[in-house]
Design a protein around this motif. Sequence first.
Motif, PDB file in Angstrom:
ATOM      1  N   VAL A   5       0.808  -1.217   0.000  1.00  0.00           N
ATOM      2  CA  VAL A   5       0.000   0.000   0.000  1.00  0.00           C
ATOM      3  C   VAL A   5       0.843   1.270   0.000  1.00  0.00           C
ATOM      4  O   VAL A   5       0.313   2.374  -0.006  1.00  0.00           O
ATOM      5  CB  VAL A   5      -1.008   0.031   1.176  1.00  0.00           C
ATOM      6  CG1 VAL A   5      -1.935  -1.169   1.115  1.00  0.00           C
ATOM      7  CG2 VAL A   5      -0.324   0.131   2.520  1.00  0.00           C
ATOM      8  N   LEU A  17      -4.382   3.557   3.836  1.00  0.00           N
ATOM      9  CA  LEU A  17      -5.574   2.937   3.259  1.00  0.00           C
ATOM     10  C   LEU A  17      -6.732   3.921   3.127  1.00  0.00           C
ATOM     11  O   LEU A  17      -7.597   3.746   2.272  1.00  0.00           O
ATOM     12  CB  LEU A  17      -6.003   1.727   4.091  1.00  0.00           C
ATOM     13  CG  LEU A  17      -5.097   0.504   3.979  1.00  0.00           C
ATOM     14  CD1 LEU A  17      -5.533  -0.572   4.967  1.00  0.00           C
ATOM     15  CD2 LEU A  17      -5.060  -0.037   2.561  1.00  0.00           C
ATOM     16  N   ARG A  20      -7.567   6.000  -0.595  1.00  0.00           N
ATOM     17  CA  ARG A  20      -8.222   5.510  -1.806  1.00  0.00           C
ATOM     18  C   ARG A  20      -9.494   4.765  -1.440  1.00  0.00           C
ATOM     19  O   ARG A  20      -9.724   4.445  -0.273  1.00  0.00           O
ATOM     20  CB  ARG A  20      -7.270   4.575  -2.568  1.00  0.00           C
ATOM     21  CG  ARG A  20      -6.050   5.312  -3.091  1.00  0.00           C
ATOM     22  CD  ARG A  20      -5.028   4.404  -3.720  1.00  0.00           C
ATOM     23  NE  ARG A  20      -5.552   3.722  -4.898  1.00  0.00           N
ATOM     24  CZ  ARG A  20      -4.923   2.715  -5.486  1.00  0.00           C
ATOM     25  NH1 ARG A  20      -3.761   2.279  -5.020  1.00  0.00           N
ATOM     26  NH2 ARG A  20      -5.433   2.134  -6.542  1.00  0.00           N
ATOM     27  N   THR A  22     -12.242   1.628  -1.234  1.00  0.00           N
ATOM     28  CA  THR A  22     -12.145   0.206  -0.907  1.00  0.00           C
ATOM     29  C   THR A  22     -11.910  -0.614  -2.168  1.00  0.00           C
ATOM     30  O   THR A  22     -11.045  -1.486  -2.198  1.00  0.00           O
ATOM     31  CB  THR A  22     -13.423  -0.267  -0.200  1.00  0.00           C
ATOM     32  OG1 THR A  22     -13.553   0.466   1.026  1.00  0.00           O
ATOM     33  CG2 THR A  22     -13.393  -1.752   0.088  1.00  0.00           C
ATOM     34  N   TRP A  25      -8.329  -0.363  -3.406  1.00  0.00           N
ATOM     35  CA  TRP A  25      -7.378  -1.133  -2.593  1.00  0.00           C
ATOM     36  C   TRP A  25      -7.568  -2.629  -2.747  1.00  0.00           C
ATOM     37  O   TRP A  25      -6.595  -3.389  -2.776  1.00  0.00           O
ATOM     38  CB  TRP A  25      -7.468  -0.724  -1.127  1.00  0.00           C
ATOM     39  CG  TRP A  25      -6.762   0.564  -0.838  1.00  0.00           C
ATOM     40  CD1 TRP A  25      -7.316   1.690  -0.310  1.00  0.00           C
ATOM     41  CD2 TRP A  25      -5.388   0.878  -1.075  1.00  0.00           C
ATOM     42  NE1 TRP A  25      -6.372   2.673  -0.208  1.00  0.00           N
ATOM     43  CE2 TRP A  25      -5.175   2.204  -0.666  1.00  0.00           C
ATOM     44  CE3 TRP A  25      -4.311   0.167  -1.605  1.00  0.00           C
ATOM     45  CZ2 TRP A  25      -3.943   2.833  -0.756  1.00  0.00           C
ATOM     46  CZ3 TRP A  25      -3.077   0.794  -1.703  1.00  0.00           C
ATOM     47  CH2 TRP A  25      -2.899   2.101  -1.285  1.00  0.00           C
ATOM     48  N   GLU A  28      -5.751  -3.636  -5.810  1.00  0.00           N
ATOM     49  CA  GLU A  28      -4.302  -3.551  -5.588  1.00  0.00           C
ATOM     50  C   GLU A  28      -3.800  -4.706  -4.722  1.00  0.00           C
ATOM     51  O   GLU A  28      -2.792  -5.344  -5.020  1.00  0.00           O
ATOM     52  CB  GLU A  28      -3.986  -2.216  -4.912  1.00  0.00           C
ATOM     53  CG  GLU A  28      -2.535  -1.900  -4.791  1.00  0.00           C
ATOM     54  CD  GLU A  28      -1.986  -1.190  -6.004  1.00  0.00           C
ATOM     55  OE1 GLU A  28      -0.763  -1.219  -6.170  1.00  0.00           O
ATOM     56  OE2 GLU A  28      -2.770  -0.632  -6.789  1.00  0.00           O
TER      57      GLU A  28
END
Length: 79
Positions: A5, A17, A20, A22, A25, A28
């Motif tokens: 992250v 976190l 960005r 949900t 992430w 990612e």
Amino acid sequence: MARTVGATGTATVGERLRTRTTDAWLAELRAAGLPSVAVRTDLAALAADPAFARTVLPPDDRLPYARPAAPWEFTEEAR
């Protein structure tokens, strides 16, 4: 996780976190090979979540109520 992250250490992961969405992430983290799911905060919407539906056993002849599936196990204690 911190490296994925872009956090400077484990203490700053939560802060990072929040930068960005949900969905962004999740994409990612999964691309990095880290299993991940969104945290559900709306309990009313939980029953409509397909992942949740797979974890609940429906009522049957033995137990007349819905209950969590394995690995959770609840038993009634004799009184």
